[in-house]
Design an enzyme around this catalytic site. Sequence first.
Site, PDB file in Angstrom:
ATOM      1  CE  LYS A  33      -1.616 -13.449 -33.897  1.00 33.23           C
ATOM      2  NZ  LYS A  33      -2.441 -12.410 -33.262  1.00 33.23           N
TER       3      LYS A  33
ATOM      4  NE  ARG B 218       2.690  -8.147 -33.845  1.00 37.64           N
ATOM      5  CZ  ARG B 218       2.530  -9.101 -32.926  1.00 37.64           C
ATOM      6  NH1 ARG B 218       3.195 -10.218 -33.026  1.00 37.64           N
ATOM      7  NH2 ARG B 218       1.684  -8.912 -31.942  1.00 37.64           N
TER       8      ARG B 218
ATOM      9  NE  ARG C 109      -4.518 -12.595 -24.191  1.00 38.64           N
ATOM     10  CZ  ARG C 109      -4.083 -12.284 -25.411  1.00 38.64           C
ATOM     11  NH1 ARG C 109      -4.205 -13.142 -26.395  1.00 38.64           N
ATOM     12  NH2 ARG C 109      -3.572 -11.107 -25.661  1.00 38.64           N
TER      13      ARG C 109
ATOM     14  NE  ARG D 292       0.544 -10.518 -23.849  1.00 40.51           N
ATOM     15  CZ  ARG D 292       0.359 -10.736 -25.151  1.00 40.51           C
ATOM     16  NH1 ARG D 292      -0.018 -11.931 -25.550  1.00 40.51           N
ATOM     17  NH2 ARG D 292       0.531  -9.774 -26.019  1.00 40.51           N
TER      18      ARG D 292
ATOM     19  NE  ARG E 151      -0.858  -6.260 -27.837  1.00 38.36           N
ATOM     20  CZ  ARG E 151      -1.505  -7.151 -27.086  1.00 38.36           C
ATOM     21  NH1 ARG E 151      -2.101  -6.769 -25.966  1.00 38.36           N
ATOM     22  NH2 ARG E 151      -1.561  -8.403 -27.448  1.00 38.36           N
TER      23      ARG E 151
END
Length: 281
Positions: A13, A88, A127, A139, A150
């Site tokens: 995204k 969400r 990532r 993160r 998640r």
Amino acid sequence: MRLILLGPPGAGKGTQAQRLVQKYGLVQLSTGEMLRAAVAAQTPVGLQAKDIMASGALVPDEIVIGIISDRLDQPDMKNGFILDGFPRTVPQAAALDELLKRKHIRLDAVIELRVNESALLDRVETRVAEMRARGEEVRIDDTPEVLSKRLASYRSLTEPLIHYYSERRKLATVDGMMTIEQVTREINRILAAVGAVEPKAAPARKARGAARKTARPTGKKVAKTAKKAAKPAPRAGKPASRAAKKAVSAARGRGTGKAKKAANKAAPRAAKKVTKKRAKR
Ligand code: AMP
């Protein structure tokens, strides 16, 4: 253009939102980014969100709805925006509908990036490695354990939005397992099909013949693309998505007569709609 990008963590995204920002000058509204900024700045919202985010759970609806509502009032919203990571939950989506209605803003499309869950861990690991290589802070929720939490919250709380927006005829689904470039192309095609952006300008008269030979796909090719798009994305047991139909319409809109015929065969109902629309215009 007002757009929502929907998809699990690692679906791409953020990457696609960035590309749309560059191409169309939109503003990317990522609630994750905003919350991370709030955590870093130790604002009251940040203090509330910090531990929840670290655990991989969702921050309460009221908090994110409040953030988005304030943000939509800013003057830079007038060129359009991409919501990334919001809504969400169904209550967030309902609140957004209400907000947009109140502010007289029309949502153009919701684009779902559909990916195989098995690929997500790899993507998030990549990532993390890339962020480390750039010397960026990683993160704290990008660990395998938190990622699985998640993902679980995506499945139970966010996936119902697919039905929510599909019912409201806003949903388009893109196969997020394609290359970044292919996903971008598909998104652009959908945006043109829903009228959110101008389709590519037709070639100038003189060059038209040559352009047809070189740039345009052959009838066979378009028909193939349309048929491929009409196949359901990789989720067992679900009917062909609206996105697939839209992609078919988009392919049809650009195809030759032969291609249109073949595409119509693939999804006749969607074809009629397109023809009617065209006739109106
Ligand atoms: P993201 O960067 O979109 O992956 O979001 C990171 C984290 O921020 C999520 O795991 C949630 O804890 C929180 N978050 C971001 N957006 C929302 C949202 N719309 N609703 C609730 N929590 C959110």
